[in-house]
Design an enzyme around this catalytic site. Structure first.
Site, mmCIF file in Angstrom:
data_model
loop_
_atom_site.group_PDB
_atom_site.id
_atom_site.type_symbol
_atom_site.label_atom_id
_atom_site.label_comp_id
_atom_site.label_asym_id
_atom_site.label_seq_id
_atom_site.Cartn_x
_atom_site.Cartn_y
_atom_site.Cartn_z
ATOM 1 N N PHE A 141 38.818 30.076 10.427
ATOM 2 C CA PHE A 141 38.165 30.790 9.332
ATOM 3 C C PHE A 141 39.234 31.608 8.620
ATOM 4 O O PHE A 141 39.708 32.617 9.142
ATOM 5 C CB PHE A 141 37.041 31.706 9.799
ATOM 6 N N ASP A 226 47.781 34.092 10.494
ATOM 7 C CA ASP A 226 46.707 34.818 9.830
ATOM 8 C C ASP A 226 46.238 35.920 10.780
ATOM 9 O O ASP A 226 45.442 35.686 11.686
ATOM 10 C CB ASP A 226 45.563 33.854 9.494
ATOM 11 N N LYS A 255 42.045 43.218 5.661
ATOM 12 C CA LYS A 255 41.033 44.017 6.348
ATOM 13 C C LYS A 255 41.512 45.423 6.690
ATOM 14 O O LYS A 255 41.464 46.316 5.863
ATOM 15 C CB LYS A 255 40.496 43.265 7.567
#
Length: 402
Positions: A141, A226, A255
């Protein structure tokens, strides 16, 4: 003030139904706790998918944001501003790299990493134009933009958004042999999550990341990590790759970099990688804006203390000890994760992940389900041990009720 029911009806009537949130309407939050529009308090055990690693309303971050709000919030990259150089310098140093390319959201950072790898492949490695390949993992994801869903194996994220962007080779996550076999002369990068969050907090086999690093170095391929969810303290290290003493060529961050205050993301690498960009070839109006840089600089300063990594290690060890006691009791089939991050698989017959999340909500604990039978637990790193234990007590209560 609207009631929960009124707010939900309005949202359902006037917003696209691209999310299926739990039936709670948050009005305020502090630390690890949130309060809804009717005054009921909930323990946040999701932390905005790690965007809120430092908790809601963190005073250091709010003060940094407020001070910057009074000065200047946006210039665009058409001009320099006085927070940009410090942000790039400090983030590069935190990562042990030389250059930073700032963006806003995680998906933008991944898109930027893809463009970086392709441009590097053509201009540095010498891959024929239009032939670049990037190896990715199943279950990944990385976001929901058109290019990113082109290499997703999640049908909800991918279906009916074609035609899809070519240039990606998908291999099983954790399978080093398959990954090595997929790397060809035209491969420019391997893009992986060191721990797959959305897939259910999947930790790869020991040695996998080291193996990926060896393969990519031997084949002259970029290793792009990531660390949007796994990075910046969540797993007990600044970066999850550190658990295997691995340093990728490219960090993809987001984030928690914005502290839950503003969206901040970045691609961080050495000059021989990010140096391929020239003016006008990539950019963002808001990327690296003064407000984002001010908040991110405070995040970096907080991480440099090591306090949050240590809390994630100590409380994470406690979290996993307690969760693993539930395995074998009939309600939980498996627990995975690292630091203050766990995926808990619920046994058939005890409810779906969504149902367990709803029952926990009724008891004042907020988590989120994924892939049907799994709940994710990822509280803010500022949570106290007492609050964490209270949340775990509520989980035991829900599971015992069957």
């Amino acid at each position: 003030m609207s009631t929960t029911a009124e707010a939900m009806r309005s949202a359902e009537a006037h917003s696209a139904h691209n999310y299926h949130p739990l039936p709670v309407v948050v009005a305020s939050a502090e630390g690890a706790w949130m309060t809804d529009v009717e005054g009921r308090r909930y323990l946040d055990m999701l932390a905005g998918y790690s965007a809120l690693n430092f908790g809601h309303g963190n005073r250091r971050l709010l003060d940094a944001a407020k001070a910057q709000l009074e000065r200047v919030t946006l210039t665009s990259r058409a001009f320099h501003h006085d927070r940009f150089a410090d942000f790039c310098t400090e983030l590069a140093a935190l990562c042990g790299k030389e250059m930073v390319l700032p963006m806003n959201t995680g998906a933008e950072a991944v898109e930027t990493a893809v463009k970086t790898a392709r441009k590097w492949g053509y201009e540095v490695k010498g891959v024929p134009d239009g032939q670049a390949k990037i190896v990715v993992a199943s279950g990944n994801f990385h976001g929901r933009t058109t290019t990113i869903v082109s290499f997703s194996t999640d049908h909800e994220a991918r279906d009916h958004y074609g035609p899809y962007t070519p240039g990606f080779e998908i291999v099983p996550y954790g399978d080093l042999t398959a990954l090595a076999a997929a790397v060809t002369a035209n491969t420019v990068a391997v893009l992986l999550e060191p721990i797959q969050g959305e897939a259910g907090v999947l930790v790869p086999p020991a040695g996998y990341l080291r193996g990926v690093r060896e393969v990519t170095r031997e084949r002259n391929v970029l290793f792009m990590a990531d660390e949007i969810q796994s990075g910046l303290g969540r797993t007990g290290k600044t970066f999850a790759c550190e658990h295997e003493e691995v340093v990728p060529d490219v960090y993809v961050l987001g984030k928690a970099l914005g502290g839950g205050v503003v969206p901040v993301s970045a691609v961080v690498a050495d000059r021989d990688v990010l140096g391929v960009f020239r003016p006008g070839e990539h950019g963002s109006t808001f990327g690296g804006n003064p407000l984002a840089c001010a908040v991110a600089l405070e995040v970096i300063a907080m991480l440099r203390t090591g306090e949050y990594q240590q809390r994630a290690t100590e409380l994470g060890d406690h979290l996993h000890r307690e969760l693993n006691l539930l395995v074998g009791g009939g309600a939980v089939t498996a627990v995975r994760g690292r630091g203050l991050w766990a995926g808990v698989d619920i046994a058939p017959g005890h409810g779906t992940g969504r149902e367990i999340s709803e029952r926990l909500m009724e008891l004042g604990v907020l988590v989120k389900d994924t892939h049907g039978s799994t709940i994710r637990i990822a509280p803010p790193l500022v949570i106290t041990k007492e609050d964490l234990d209270w949340g775990l007590d509520q989980l035991r209560s829900v599971l015992a009720a069957g």
